[in-house]
Design an enzyme around this catalytic site. Structure first.
Site, mmCIF file in Angstrom:
data_model
loop_
_atom_site.group_PDB
_atom_site.id
_atom_site.type_symbol
_atom_site.label_atom_id
_atom_site.label_comp_id
_atom_site.label_asym_id
_atom_site.label_seq_id
_atom_site.Cartn_x
_atom_site.Cartn_y
_atom_site.Cartn_z
ATOM 1 N N ASP A 67 68.773 -123.457 -6.755
ATOM 2 C CA ASP A 67 68.194 -123.406 -8.103
ATOM 3 C C ASP A 67 67.592 -124.763 -8.411
ATOM 4 O O ASP A 67 68.119 -125.801 -8.007
ATOM 5 C CB ASP A 67 69.223 -122.988 -9.153
ATOM 6 C CG ASP A 67 70.418 -123.910 -9.226
ATOM 7 O OD1 ASP A 67 70.416 -124.825 -10.065
ATOM 8 O OD2 ASP A 67 71.364 -123.708 -8.440
ATOM 9 N N GLU A 121 76.608 -123.557 -20.921
ATOM 10 C CA GLU A 121 77.544 -124.562 -20.411
ATOM 11 C C GLU A 121 78.236 -125.354 -21.514
ATOM 12 O O GLU A 121 79.288 -125.934 -21.293
ATOM 13 C CB GLU A 121 76.795 -125.553 -19.507
ATOM 14 C CG GLU A 121 76.046 -124.896 -18.352
ATOM 15 C CD GLU A 121 75.203 -125.896 -17.570
ATOM 16 O OE1 GLU A 121 75.638 -127.065 -17.434
ATOM 17 O OE2 GLU A 121 74.111 -125.517 -17.100
#
Length: 287
Positions: free
Chosen positions: A92, A183
């Site tokens: 990613d 997150e």
């Protein structure tokens, strides 16, 4: 006459004492200054490696330590990859990787082919990733299975964030489902409101693309806040710990490192394992 002589002698003695006192004072000050200079030089010499590192002029010892840490990371990466031979491997990326030379992005450890890439598309309610369009195009030209993800900001409006992602990303046949990256915890709202916002983003994006999004998060965040209420979603989990050597059966993707070296990309790169082979990965792509 005797009194005058005595007076003169006393005056001379006093003058000499004053001069001697002034000289002693100056000598003491100079001695202290010289001592402090010597002390600073000595301390600087003793801690030269630490000071050099602080000011980014790294000594051989620091470079060796960094090389050793990188070597240990590479050994662990190779070990994990060996244990998942046959599974689909991918990466990613975002603007933090700079301009990627996509034609060189092919393998990790010169052995394991890279099949897919998740590309950051948007951040919060108002910022597209600066390299998204270039990366989105480059990944397709490099014949990699691509997916787009949104970095969710808990303190911003969820529907505005979903709208930004939708206007930025056009999914095509063969692309992976959209991903919500969560997150952080909110600073000015409750966990209950955070979960409500996440659900609104997920539902809005699913309604637009006709495919259920994937949720990316850390393992601790997953266990503490998402595992129960979002159990009907598939998860992409980040865990870099040495004790974790195999993907959990409940995870769709596992981000097992953030410190891999990939051809065509400068600096460190995240690497992910899909919980299946290439054919199974193609099965979950957009039709």
């Amino acid at each position: 006459m005797r009194k005058k002589v005595v007076s003169k002698r006393t005056s001379v003695v006093r003058k000499r004492q004053r001069k001697k006192g002034v000289f002693s004072g100056k000598l003491l000050r100079y001695s202290i200054i010289l001592f402090l200079i010597a002390l600073i030089i000595g301390v600087g010499f003793h801690y030269q490696n630490g000071l050099a590192y602080y000011f980014s002029f790294k000594s051989n010892r620091v470079i060796k330590a960094e090389s050793e840490a990188k070597r240990i990371s590479d050994v662990r990466n190779f070990q994990v990859l060996e244990k998942h031979e046959g599974k689909s491997i991918g990466i990613d990326v975002s603007e933090y990787q700079g301009k990627i030379s996509w034609s060189y992005v092919d393998t990790i450890e010169k052995k394991y082919p890279l099949h897919f890439v998740f590309i950051r598309a948007t951040v919060g309610k108002d910022r597209p990733d600066r390299q998204f369009e270039r990366n989105w195009r480059g990944a397709k030209e490099n014949k990699m299975i691509r997916g787009a993800y949104h970095y969710y900001r808990p303190n911003e409006n969820s529907l505005e964030q979903a709208e930004l992602f939708i206007t930025t990303v056009t999914l095509e046949k063969g692309d992976l489902p959209p991903v919500l990256d969560i997150e952080k915890l909110p600073k000015n709202q409750s966990i209950a409101n955070l979960k409500l916002g996440l659900k609104r983003w997920l539902q809005t994006v699913e309604s637009h693309y006709g495919v259920k999004p994937i949720i990316y998060t850390g393992e601790r965040y997953y266990d503490d806040f998402l595992k129960e209420e979002f159990s009907d979603y598939l998860f992409w989990i980040a865990n870099y710990n040495f004790y974790r050597e195999e993907i959990d059966s409940n995870w769709l993707f596992w981000q097992f490192t953030e410190k891999a070296s990939i051809p065509g990309i400068k600096g460190n790169v995240d690497v992910n394992i899909y919980n299946g082979d290439l054919q199974q990965l193609q099965f979950i792509t957009v039709e």
